[in-house]
Design a protein around this motif. Structure first.
Motif, PDB file in Angstrom:
ATOM      1  N   UNK A 222      24.783   7.675  25.524  1.00  0.00           N
ATOM      2  CA  UNK A 222      26.222   7.859  25.291  1.00  0.00           C
ATOM      3  C   UNK A 222      26.933   8.533  26.467  1.00  0.00           C
ATOM      4  N   UNK A 223      26.168   9.056  27.414  1.00  0.00           N
ATOM      5  CA  UNK A 223      26.804   9.687  28.577  1.00  0.00           C
ATOM      6  C   UNK A 223      27.076   8.690  29.704  1.00  0.00           C
ATOM      7  N   UNK A 224      26.563   7.475  29.569  1.00  0.00           N
ATOM      8  CA  UNK A 224      26.667   6.520  30.686  1.00  0.00           C
ATOM      9  C   UNK A 224      28.121   6.155  30.994  1.00  0.00           C
ATOM     10  N   UNK A 225      28.938   6.082  29.971  1.00  0.00           N
ATOM     11  CA  UNK A 225      30.336   5.657  30.157  1.00  0.00           C
ATOM     12  C   UNK A 225      31.268   6.591  29.367  1.00  0.00           C
ATOM     13  N   UNK A 226      32.540   6.371  29.548  1.00  0.00           N
ATOM     14  CA  UNK A 226      33.535   7.139  28.770  1.00  0.00           C
ATOM     15  C   UNK A 226      33.749   8.517  29.347  1.00  0.00           C
ATOM     16  N   UNK A 227      33.758   9.503  28.494  1.00  0.00           N
ATOM     17  CA  UNK A 227      34.028  10.870  28.927  1.00  0.00           C
ATOM     18  C   UNK A 227      35.514  11.091  29.155  1.00  0.00           C
ATOM     19  N   UNK A 228      35.818  12.322  29.548  1.00  0.00           N
ATOM     20  CA  UNK A 228      37.225  12.705  29.730  1.00  0.00           C
ATOM     21  C   UNK A 228      37.315  13.598  30.966  1.00  0.00           C
ATOM     22  N   UNK A 229      38.322  13.341  31.788  1.00  0.00           N
ATOM     23  CA  UNK A 229      38.466  14.194  32.974  1.00  0.00           C
ATOM     24  C   UNK A 229      38.972  15.572  32.559  1.00  0.00           C
ATOM     25  N   UNK A 230      38.295  16.609  33.046  1.00  0.00           N
ATOM     26  CA  UNK A 230      38.756  17.976  32.796  1.00  0.00           C
ATOM     27  C   UNK A 230      38.796  18.714  34.130  1.00  0.00           C
ATOM     28  N   UNK A 231      39.850  19.516  34.311  1.00  0.00           N
ATOM     29  CA  UNK A 231      39.933  20.310  35.535  1.00  0.00           C
ATOM     30  C   UNK A 231      38.935  21.463  35.445  1.00  0.00           C
ATOM     31  N   UNK A 232      38.611  22.014  36.621  1.00  0.00           N
ATOM     32  CA  UNK A 232      37.703  23.169  36.627  1.00  0.00           C
ATOM     33  C   UNK A 232      38.290  24.284  35.752  1.00  0.00           C
ATOM     34  N   UNK A 233      39.622  24.493  35.837  1.00  0.00           N
ATOM     35  CA  UNK A 233      40.245  25.565  35.045  1.00  0.00           C
ATOM     36  C   UNK A 233      40.026  25.342  33.553  1.00  0.00           C
ATOM     37  N   UNK A 234      40.169  24.088  33.118  1.00  0.00           N
ATOM     38  CA  UNK A 234      39.976  23.788  31.684  1.00  0.00           C
ATOM     39  C   UNK A 234      38.524  24.067  31.263  1.00  0.00           C
ATOM     40  N   UNK A 235      37.594  23.717  32.129  1.00  0.00           N
ATOM     41  CA  UNK A 235      36.172  23.933  31.791  1.00  0.00           C
ATOM     42  C   UNK A 235      35.873  25.434  31.733  1.00  0.00           C
ATOM     43  N   UNK A 236      36.377  26.164  32.730  1.00  0.00           N
ATOM     44  CA  UNK A 236      36.127  27.611  32.754  1.00  0.00           C
ATOM     45  C   UNK A 236      36.745  28.301  31.541  1.00  0.00           C
ATOM     46  N   UNK A 237      37.924  27.828  31.106  1.00  0.00           N
ATOM     47  CA  UNK A 237      38.572  28.433  29.935  1.00  0.00           C
ATOM     48  C   UNK A 237      37.667  28.290  28.707  1.00  0.00           C
TER      49      UNK A 237
END
Ligand code: SF4
Length: 215
Positions: free
Chosen positions: A42-57
């Motif tokens: 399920x990781x091969x495709x799709x996903x969502x772009x997240x900024x570094x700030x969003x991930x760190x939050x």
């Protein structure tokens, strides 16, 4: 900067010498390999772009100092390298779980690498990036062989000897695929080997089942 992310979650580390520790997981989308027994297709495709700030939050909300960057193969996205460096700058203890195809050369030296070596039954053993084994550091890095049968175990033994992994790696993880029928036979074979290895069972799958995501 951003990364394509499949999921971010807080759980218990299920593998490696860190098994059992609370751990935040950042699972990146995409992998250049296609292992026959892959448990994260399920990781091969799709996903969502997240900024570094969003991930760190999100990571700060979890309040967990141990972070694993995984995939897919996390090293397949070039922005992961500055992201790992930032995690280290923020004093997270950082684990990188990589499939072994992409070079680990650009990974921040403060991060701890858990490097897969693909065995024959994966169908991808020809694609191992062997130079990664020569970069392992005995005080922090671990090497993992996922084995589907005893032929894979024989292959693992050859590689352990050829690359001096008992000296070069902090841990050698022997990880039978989940649900394998002859687990007891493999455990007995490993125990008799005389090698400095660790049988690595995937704790999270015993707790939540093999198909549950985000745990
Ligand atoms: S390297 Fe990992 S994510 Fe990629 S195909 Fe193999 S098991 Fe799946």
């Amino acid at each position: 900067m951003n990364l394509r992310i499949t999921e971010i979650f807080l759980s218990i580390q299920g593998e490696s010498s860190h098994a059992g520790r609370p751990c935040a997981f950042v699972r990146l989308t995409g992998c250049p390999m296609r292992c026959v027994w892959c448990d994260s297709v399920y990781t091969f495709t799709g996903g969502e772009r997240k900024t570094f700030d969003e991930i760190f939050a999100l990571l700060k909300e979890f309040g967990c100092n141990l972070v694993e960057v995984t995939g897919g193969d996390p090293l397949a996205q070039k922005n992961v390298f500055p992201f790992i460096a930032l995690l280290c700058d923020e004093d997270f203890e950082v684990l990188i779980e990589t499939g072994g195809y992409v070079s680990t050369e650009k990974v921040d030296e403060r991060a701890k690498i858990i490097l897969d070596v693909k065995c024959p039954a994966s169908g991808e053993s020809e694609r191992n990036h062997w130079a990664n084994l020569e970069r392992l550091r005995a005080d922090k890095d671990e090497v993992k062989f996922v084995i589907a049968d005893l032929n894979d175990w024989e292959f693992a033994k050859e590689i352990i000897e050829k690359y001096d992994l008992e000296i070069r790696a902090k841990e050698i993880l022997i990880s039978p695929i989940f649900g394998i029928e002859n687990l007891a036979e493999i455990a007995e074979t490993v125990s008799r080997s005389g090698l400095k290895v660790r049988l690595n069972l995937q704790l999270h799958k015993y707790i939540w089942g093999k198909d549950t995501r985000g745990v």
